[in-house]
Design an enzyme around this catalytic site. Structure first.
Site, short mmCIF file in Angstrom:
data_model
loop_
_atom_site.label_atom_id
_atom_site.label_comp_id
_atom_site.label_asym_id
_atom_site.label_seq_id
_atom_site.Cartn_x
_atom_site.Cartn_y
_atom_site.Cartn_z
CE LYS A 126 0.98 6.80 5.14
NZ LYS A 126 2.28 6.64 4.47
CG ASP A 166 1.10 4.44 1.97
OD1 ASP A 166 2.29 4.53 2.31
OD2 ASP A 166 0.38 3.49 2.32
P1 NDP Z 1 1.24 0.10 -4.12
O1 NDP Z 1 -0.21 0.23 -3.89
O2 NDP Z 1 1.86 0.69 -5.33
O3 NDP Z 1 1.67 -1.44 -4.06
C1 NDP Z 1 1.41 -2.22 -2.94
C2 NDP Z 1 1.86 -3.65 -3.24
O4 NDP Z 1 1.81 -4.39 -2.03
C3 NDP Z 1 0.95 -4.34 -4.22
O5 NDP Z 1 1.70 -5.29 -4.94
C4 NDP Z 1 -0.06 -5.01 -3.30
O6 NDP Z 1 -0.70 -6.14 -3.88
C5 NDP Z 1 0.83 -5.44 -2.16
N1 NDP Z 1 0.02 -5.52 -0.94
C6 NDP Z 1 -0.74 -4.54 -0.39
N2 NDP Z 1 -1.36 -4.98 0.71
C7 NDP Z 1 -0.98 -6.26 0.86
C8 NDP Z 1 -1.26 -7.25 1.81
N3 NDP Z 1 -2.09 -7.02 2.85
N4 NDP Z 1 -0.67 -8.46 1.65
C9 NDP Z 1 0.17 -8.70 0.61
N5 NDP Z 1 0.48 -7.79 -0.33
C10 NDP Z 1 -0.08 -6.59 -0.20
O7 NDP Z 1 1.92 0.70 -2.78
P2 NDP Z 1 3.41 1.20 -2.58
O8 NDP Z 1 4.36 0.39 -3.38
O9 NDP Z 1 3.42 2.67 -2.70
O10 NDP Z 1 3.62 0.89 -1.02
C11 NDP Z 1 4.12 -0.36 -0.55
C12 NDP Z 1 4.65 -0.19 0.86
O11 NDP Z 1 5.67 0.82 0.89
C13 NDP Z 1 3.60 0.26 1.90
O12 NDP Z 1 3.92 -0.30 3.15
C14 NDP Z 1 3.84 1.77 1.98
O13 NDP Z 1 3.40 2.32 3.20
C15 NDP Z 1 5.35 1.82 1.85
N6 NDP Z 1 5.90 3.10 1.43
C16 NDP Z 1 5.54 3.66 0.24
C17 NDP Z 1 6.10 4.86 -0.14
C18 NDP Z 1 5.84 5.45 -1.48
O14 NDP Z 1 6.55 6.41 -1.82
N7 NDP Z 1 4.91 4.97 -2.27
C19 NDP Z 1 7.02 5.60 0.75
C20 NDP Z 1 7.39 4.87 1.94
C21 NDP Z 1 6.82 3.68 2.26
P3 NDP Z 1 -2.19 -6.01 -4.47
O15 NDP Z 1 -2.03 -5.33 -5.80
O16 NDP Z 1 -2.70 -7.38 -4.54
O17 NDP Z 1 -2.95 -5.15 -3.48
#
Ligand code: NDP
Length: 447
Positions: A126, A166
């Protein structure tokens, strides 16, 4: 807590202070695998636990970049090459102001066991930076990504370490990172996954994590004689994982009613249909706007600042935002409101007390390292296509993803039974992932 868990955690905390999320991730695994150590003394003798929590390599570096006004900024850059027992290091890059060593070690550690569950040959890694892409121009993001890659390029490669996206790293960032890697190495190889379709990306990779988490929920429900069809669903986040979770819920006949970002959340009791989802995708991916704009377009929906999604009554919950977003109180609210299934898209989104509440109340609970493994599994499929220099159709990739999610569920289900905790998919996922990696480490000697 048992003496086995107590002693191990005390030592881990002393050696790795101020890394709370890492402690949290390891603690859960150590609790699950105590029974494995009781049955198999070879793991204690081989010091597998002591070795598996220590990254094989940790790379820390300076990332200077210049903003549009000509001001210089300095960020921290990280890559944790955690474990390569079953394949090259594999895991995403996160760009978020909260990124630090402890967060990336928790994510990297989870990734080791998650990747083992996918049935594909991938080790765990990571990385990322405390750079915040939010509010930055495309050129600023490009300059940051190029600077980041000017150091990272010497540590990664298609057979060594294969990063992906991520939080904060989507198609735009992967493009900039890959572009600089290619220039510095003078080679076009499958060093990243989540690449653009025109330059080696796999169909379904953007959708994979969100689709996978929904398939996993469907498998848990199926084993309990139920389905997602007709169920109301809570989804948090509005990024990559959340968007495609909503899409797959719709495909399977469910009714998603919430979506959120770090500022607040939307409740749309009429349901978030395909047109509304298309609006969200354009808002978040193209316009890079905030989720509260949803209510301007769809005034029947309600926007609330802050947190609170998990207090809404629904049948299914899909946390798809970030770690520790479901508190113990939230978990209790989900149970009290009759929620039947929780499938985790985000990594470690439920606090340990919340997990205990789910287990105690026999919630169908899919922990992240199993439920969200569809993303990295499809990254594995992208790596295979790059090596073969061909690309599979959308249907082919989706079918492989679906079969992998079924296989992950079966491992969790069967392992939980084998070790005397039927229905406890936390134990099932931790034990099945651990045993595969531990046996590979034993095969390879003390390295
Ligand atoms: P994105 O950056 O596309 O989206 C993240 C989303 O989560 C946004 O809506 C963001 O809001 C919100 N968010 C982020 N931080 C916070 C916080 N501290 N409190 C509340 N909301 C928050 O990321 P992903 O969709 O790719 O990832 C989301 C989750 O899924 C993470 O935990 C990641 O590790 C996990 N994941 C992702 C994978 C992937 O393929 N992308 C694979 C496996 C797991 P805002 O826009 O306001 O920041």
């Amino acid at each position: 807590m048992s003496k086995f868990v107590d002693d191990f955690m005390a030592n881990l905390k002393a050696k790795n202070p101020a890394e709370e999320t890492f402690h949290q991730a390891v603690h859960e695994v150590v609790e699950s695998i105590e029974v494995v150590f009781e049955r198999n003394p070879k793991y204690a003798k081989g010091k597998i636990l002591e070795r598996i929590v220590e990254p094989e390599r940790t790379i820390l570096f300076r990332v200077p970049w210049v903003d549009d006004q000509g001001e210089i900024h300095v960020q921290k850059g990280f890559r944790i090459e955690f474990n390569s027992a079953i394949g090259p290091y594999k895991g995403g890059l996160r760009l978020h102001p909260t990124v630090n060593l402890g967060i990336l070690k928790f994510l990297g550690f989870e990734q080791i066991l998650k990747n083992a569950l996918t049935t594909l040959p991938m080790g765990g890694g990571k990385g990322g930076s405390d750079f915040d892409p939010k509010g930055k121009s495309d050129n600023e993001v490009m300059r940051f990504c190029h600077s980041f890659m000017c150091e990272l390029f010497r540590h990664i490669g298609p057979d060594t370490d294969v990063p992906a996206g991520d939080i904060g790293v989507g198609a735009r960032e992967i493009g900039f990172l890959f572009g600089m890697y290619k220039k510095l190495r003078n080679e076009f190889t499958g060093v990243f996954t989540g690449k653009g379709r025109n330059w080696g990306g796999s169909l379904i990779r953007p959708e994979a994590t969100g689709y996978g988490v929904t398939y996993f929920a469907e498998e848990m429900l199926k084993a309990a004689g139920d389905t997602l069809k007709g169920k109301t669903c809570l989804v948090s986040g509005s990024g990559n994982v959340a968007q495609y979770c909503v899409e797959k819920c719709l495909d399977l006949g469910a009714k998603p009613i919430t979506i959120s970002d770090s500022s607040g959340f939307i409740v749309d009791e009429d349901g978030i249909d395909r047109d509304k989802l298309a609006f969200v995708m354009d808002l978040k991916n193209v316009k890079r706007g905030r989720i509260k704009e949803y209510v301007k377009k769809y005034p029947n929906a309600k926007y609330t600042e802050g947190v609170g999604v998990w207090k809404i009554k629904a049948d299914a919950a899909f946390p798809c935002a970030t770690q520790n977003e479901i508190s113990a109180e939230d978990a209790q609210a989900l149970v009290s409101n009759g929620c039947k299934v929780v499938s985790e898209g985000a990594n470690m989104p439920t606090v340990p007390e919340g997990v205990n509440i789910f287990i105690k109340n026999k919630m169908l609970y899919g922990p992240s390292k199993a439920a969200n493994a569809g993303g990295v599994a499809t990254s594995g499929l992208e790596m295979s296509q790059n090596s073969l220099r061909l690309s599979w159709t959308r249907e082919e990739v989706d079918e492989k993803l679906h079969n992998i999610m079924k296989a992950i569920f079966k491992q969790c289900h069967d392992t939980a039974e084998e070790y005397g905790t039927p229905g406890n998919y936390v134990n099932g996922a931790n034990i099945a992932g651990f045993v595969k990696v531990a046996d590979s480490m034993l095969d390879q000697g003390v390295v």
